[in-house]
Design an enzyme around this catalytic site. Sequence first.
Site, PDB file in Angstrom:
ATOM      1  N   HIS A 153       0.844  -1.203   0.000  1.00 57.62           N
ATOM      2  CA  HIS A 153       0.000   0.000   0.000  1.00 57.62           C
ATOM      3  C   HIS A 153       0.881   1.256   0.000  1.00 57.62           C
ATOM      4  CE1 HIS A 153      -3.487   2.510   1.530  1.00 57.62           C
ATOM      5  NE2 HIS A 153      -2.455   3.252   1.926  1.00 57.62           N
ATOM      6  N   GLU A 154       1.841   1.309   0.932  1.00 60.76           N
ATOM      7  CA  GLU A 154       2.724   2.473   1.027  1.00 60.76           C
ATOM      8  C   GLU A 154       3.627   2.584  -0.200  1.00 60.76           C
ATOM      9  OE1 GLU A 154       2.334   4.723   3.205  1.00 60.76           O
ATOM     10  OE2 GLU A 154       0.889   3.605   4.424  1.00 60.76           O
TER      11      GLU A 154
END
Length: 372
Positions: free
Chosen positions: A59-60
């Site tokens: 996600h990051e």
Amino acid sequence: MKWSWNIGRIAGIRLRMHWTFLLLLAWIAISYAATDGGWIAAARGVGFILAVFGCVILHELGHALTARRYGVPTEDITLLPIGGVARMQRMPTEPMHEFWIAVAGPAVNVVIAAVLFVGLLAGYGTGAVTIEPSFSTSFFVNLMWVNVALVLFNVLPAFPMDGGRILRALLATRMDYRRATHIAASLGQMMAILFGIAGFFVNPLLLFIALFVYMGAEAEAQTVDLRESLRGFPAGSAMLTRFQTLHPDSTLQHAIDQLLAGSQHEFPVVDESGYRGLLRREDLANGLKEHGPEASIRDAFTVTSETADENDRLNDTLERMHQLGCQTLPVLRDGQVVGLITLDNIAELIMVRNAEQGRQSSATPLDPVQAA
């Protein structure tokens, strides 16, 4: 981030782990070990948490790689018990760039959930998802639903979640960036209050989330206010021009005398060849502890080439100071130290500017200042 360790690199971006993340793993292991499953259940629980945080890293990474596309480097990604944080050098100035950077993170979780869903359907049929999952499929079913939950939570229009940045970016295409931020932050704080109320009746965990959202929204609004307050100012406008320098061969006792005689906390170290580095308070304390007051400054100061230019934008200089984790940057002109830019001086500049703006906004047509 302090108290975090490097654990590798992904796509050239440092991956770090905060020490509290280990506490989470220990708590999960002990909680599962206390059940009938024993340490086998503990290993399964820890494995699932590691898989969840693998999704968090992706996600990051979605944020970071999209930011890289728009010329915004990412310093590192840090794992915390509450999730992950991608630390970017700056936020993009174009609203739609911020929009796509914010969207990229939840989009990764949508893809992960979709891949797991398709894989479960292909391998086990609709029963794997629609009815009570078996032992062999529950790991992947739960991981799929965690990713769905991550998407839903992150797209809430509240800072510091991605949804708050998405909302701010869309608003900023139609209005001033500061106003867009305050609208999105206010909405986030209202949502935090609702979370807090629900926490008393539904789940106490919502109280923690409420505090996290409320403080995150307030911090974002303050950050933007600070940046907008400094817009248009050169770094030289916050430059301290009355300061003391130290020679590398002077003693630490001389540095102590200079420290106690005024309000300067960090001293440029200069010799005949020019600027050599900074003697910070912590350098002085460590030097005294290791060598004593008669030791030379040469044994204690930090050798650094980091300096500022008085013609740089003050906003950029402040962001750079945050990235470096420093309180002071010397300003050089023709190789000579001509001033110091400190966080304290920047704060004083902001105070003076806010006071001036308050006086101007409260002035009436009969005010002598206006009449002049």
